[in-house]
Design a protein around this motif. Structure first.
Motif, mmCIF file in Angstrom:
data_model
loop_
_atom_site.group_PDB
_atom_site.id
_atom_site.type_symbol
_atom_site.label_atom_id
_atom_site.label_comp_id
_atom_site.label_asym_id
_atom_site.label_seq_id
_atom_site.Cartn_x
_atom_site.Cartn_y
_atom_site.Cartn_z
ATOM 1 N N MET A 78 0.854 -1.197 0.000
ATOM 2 C CA MET A 78 0.000 0.000 0.000
ATOM 3 C C MET A 78 0.886 1.241 0.000
ATOM 4 N N VAL A 79 0.467 2.226 -0.753
ATOM 5 C CA VAL A 79 1.230 3.464 -0.853
ATOM 6 C C VAL A 79 1.314 4.159 0.497
ATOM 7 N N GLY A 80 2.488 4.783 0.761
ATOM 8 C CA GLY A 80 2.619 5.574 1.963
ATOM 9 C C GLY A 80 1.857 6.876 1.821
ATOM 10 N N VAL A 81 1.375 7.441 2.939
ATOM 11 C CA VAL A 81 0.616 8.684 2.921
ATOM 12 C C VAL A 81 1.130 9.593 4.015
ATOM 13 N N LEU A 82 1.314 10.879 3.708
ATOM 14 C CA LEU A 82 1.620 11.844 4.744
ATOM 15 C C LEU A 82 0.981 13.160 4.396
ATOM 16 N N GLY A 83 0.907 14.062 5.382
ATOM 17 C CA GLY A 83 0.251 15.338 5.174
ATOM 18 C C GLY A 83 1.072 16.267 4.302
ATOM 19 N N LEU A 84 0.363 17.190 3.634
ATOM 20 C CA LEU A 84 1.032 18.105 2.722
ATOM 21 C C LEU A 84 1.947 19.068 3.454
ATOM 22 N N ALA A 85 1.669 19.354 4.704
ATOM 23 C CA ALA A 85 2.532 20.270 5.448
ATOM 24 C C ALA A 85 3.957 19.759 5.514
ATOM 25 N N GLY A 86 4.105 18.432 5.496
ATOM 26 C CA GLY A 86 5.441 17.862 5.580
ATOM 27 C C GLY A 86 6.116 17.709 4.237
ATOM 28 N N ALA A 129 -8.278 6.722 -6.672
ATOM 29 C CA ALA A 129 -7.746 6.325 -7.977
ATOM 30 C C ALA A 129 -6.224 6.426 -7.993
ATOM 31 N N ALA A 130 -5.676 7.455 -7.337
ATOM 32 C CA ALA A 130 -4.220 7.605 -7.275
ATOM 33 C C ALA A 130 -3.596 6.457 -6.495
ATOM 34 N N ASN A 131 -4.220 6.056 -5.403
ATOM 35 C CA ASN A 131 -3.743 4.889 -4.658
ATOM 36 C C ASN A 131 -3.775 3.643 -5.523
ATOM 37 N N ARG A 132 -4.832 3.520 -6.317
ATOM 38 C CA ARG A 132 -4.940 2.370 -7.215
ATOM 39 C C ARG A 132 -3.820 2.392 -8.252
ATOM 40 N N ALA A 133 -3.496 3.584 -8.755
ATOM 41 C CA ALA A 133 -2.413 3.707 -9.734
ATOM 42 C C ALA A 133 -1.081 3.301 -9.132
ATOM 43 N N VAL A 134 -0.842 3.709 -7.899
ATOM 44 C CA VAL A 134 0.401 3.349 -7.224
ATOM 45 C C VAL A 134 0.530 1.830 -7.134
ATOM 46 N N GLU A 135 -0.565 1.160 -6.827
ATOM 47 C CA GLU A 135 -0.539 -0.297 -6.737
ATOM 48 C C GLU A 135 -0.418 -0.927 -8.124
ATOM 49 N N ASP A 136 -1.193 -0.426 -9.079
ATOM 50 C CA ASP A 136 -1.195 -1.011 -10.424
ATOM 51 C C ASP A 136 0.174 -0.922 -11.097
ATOM 52 N N TYR A 137 0.889 0.164 -10.843
ATOM 53 C CA TYR A 137 2.171 0.382 -11.506
ATOM 54 C C TYR A 137 3.373 -0.003 -10.642
ATOM 55 N N GLY A 138 3.108 -0.598 -9.489
ATOM 56 C CA GLY A 138 4.189 -1.078 -8.642
ATOM 57 C C GLY A 138 5.053 0.013 -8.050
ATOM 58 N N LEU A 139 4.426 1.113 -7.648
ATOM 59 C CA LEU A 139 5.181 2.252 -7.107
ATOM 60 C C LEU A 139 5.237 2.174 -5.588
ATOM 61 N N SER A 140 5.721 1.059 -5.081
ATOM 62 C CA SER A 140 5.701 0.821 -3.635
ATOM 63 C C SER A 140 6.600 1.771 -2.862
ATOM 64 N N ASP A 141 7.585 2.361 -3.518
ATOM 65 C CA ASP A 141 8.493 3.273 -2.823
ATOM 66 C C ASP A 141 8.064 4.730 -2.969
ATOM 67 N N TRP A 142 6.874 4.961 -3.503
ATOM 68 C CA TRP A 142 6.351 6.321 -3.655
ATOM 69 C C TRP A 142 5.351 6.627 -2.552
ATOM 70 N N THR A 143 5.230 7.914 -2.205
ATOM 71 C CA THR A 143 4.294 8.366 -1.180
ATOM 72 C C THR A 143 3.266 9.304 -1.799
ATOM 73 N N LEU A 144 1.994 9.043 -1.535
ATOM 74 C CA LEU A 144 0.915 9.919 -1.958
ATOM 75 C C LEU A 144 0.610 10.876 -0.816
ATOM 76 N N VAL A 145 0.826 12.162 -1.042
ATOM 77 C CA VAL A 145 0.721 13.169 0.003
ATOM 78 C C VAL A 145 -0.707 13.704 0.090
ATOM 79 N N GLU A 146 -1.319 13.568 1.261
ATOM 80 C CA GLU A 146 -2.669 14.092 1.470
ATOM 81 C C GLU A 146 -2.624 15.587 1.761
ATOM 82 N N GLY A 147 -3.646 16.297 1.319
ATOM 83 C CA GLY A 147 -3.731 17.730 1.595
ATOM 84 C C GLY A 147 -5.079 18.265 1.194
ATOM 85 N N SER A 148 -5.095 19.204 0.241
ATOM 86 C CA SER A 148 -6.324 19.773 -0.283
ATOM 87 C C SER A 148 -6.052 20.260 -1.690
#
Length: 296
Positions: free
Chosen positions: A1-9, A54-73
């Motif tokens: 599962m893709v890593g997630v962190l806040g946009l402030a960081g 959908a972005a999380n799904r893309a990370v999984e579909d394309y094998g981007l396990s070392d990428w982080t999807l940053v949550e924000g607004s």
């Protein structure tokens, strides 16, 4: 599962690593060089948005396990994008069309051969049960309401440049009286009947909701109230009758879960804007063309 962190960081990610290749241009085309340049981060929007799913799904579909999807607004995402573009630094964001950023910046979608983001979407008009009987004039107008992404972009850009949303909608309405005539032709006017429109605070929905409110008030005689909420409460409001309508339902992907959750508790009047798009977006100066490249 893709890593997630806040946009402030991650807001300063544009300057967190080298952004030039040997030719002095923005990051090269290999996944390794792009990943290093952006710190293996994709700048996202609100955590509950369908675009993020959908972005999380893309990370999984394309094998981007070392990428982080940053949550924000959405607003924070465009701040990060603007900061990177001003310095011509690499950045990858979750994006959608229509959005004013495509009118302001030279951007491109990364190809999505696995269709993680699905096909193009539509923005639908959703009304509460019984609206046709309770407010037939509003119902008929909403059933006719349809415009283009070019129309919407004019309102969005005006708002982004500092105009009050209601004023931007009024200016657009004055310049497009003929189109509005078609929306309201033959519809009986009312006198101050209240009408509630719910919407999410996305630039596209702020634009469309304010235009619809202007028409309801100035051409049909309703007294409108605009309710800014998150996507879940927006759908719930229409389903339980606390709101009369929304013109901000992204289907069939972004708001799929809400549409299914409240099935049979609302009426779908169809698309008011066709040909929307979701995906990963980069500045055109970046030498990369596909999400697949990120995994190389």
């Amino acid at each position: 599962m893709v890593g997630v962190l806040g946009l402030a960081g991650a807001i300063a990610l544009g300057g967190c690593s080298s952004n030039s290749n040997d030719n002095g241009t923005a990051s090269g085309g290999s996944g390794e060089s792009v990943g290093k340049a952006v710190g293996h981060k994709i700048i996202g929007i609100d955590p509950g948005a369908g675009l993020m799913a959908a972005a999380n799904r893309a990370v999984e579909d394309y094998g981007l396990s070392d990428w982080t999807l940053v949550e924000g607004s959405g607003a924070a995402m465009t701040v990060a994008l603007d900061k990177a573009i001003k310095k011509k630094e690499p950045i990858i964001v979750t994006g959608w069309t229509p959005h004013w950023m495509f009118a302001k910046y030279d951007l491109k979608y990364l190809d999505d051969p696995k269709k993680s983001f699905g096909e193009d979407e539509e923005i639908h008009t959703i009304v509460r049960g019984g609206l046709k009987q309770d407010a037939p004039s509003a119902y008929e107008f909403l059933d006719r309401f349809e415009w283009t992404d070019a129309d919407m972009a004019k309102v969005m850009v005006a708002i982004q440049e500092g105009a009050d949303p209601a004023a931007a909608a009024a200016d657009w309405a004055k310049d497009n009286a003929g189109l509005i005539d078609g929306w309201v032709d033959g519809i009986e006017k009312v006198s101050g009947k209240p009408f509630k429109l719910a919407y999410v605070a996305w630039d596209s929905e702020i634009a469309s909701t304010n235009v619809v409110a202007w028409v309801l008030e100035n051409r049909l005689g309703y007294k409108t109230e605009l309710l800014q909420v998150e996507a879940g409460p927006m759908w719930a409001g229409v389903a339980n009758g606390d709101a009369d309508a929304i013109v901000a339902a992204w289907l069939p992907i972004t708001h799929k879960d809400y549409a299914e959750q409240y099935k049979d508790k609302y009426e779908d009047l169809g698309a008011n804007l066709k040909g929307t798009k979701l995906g990963l977006v980069v500045p055109s100066y970046m030498d990369i063309s596909s999400i697949e490249d990120l995994a190389k």
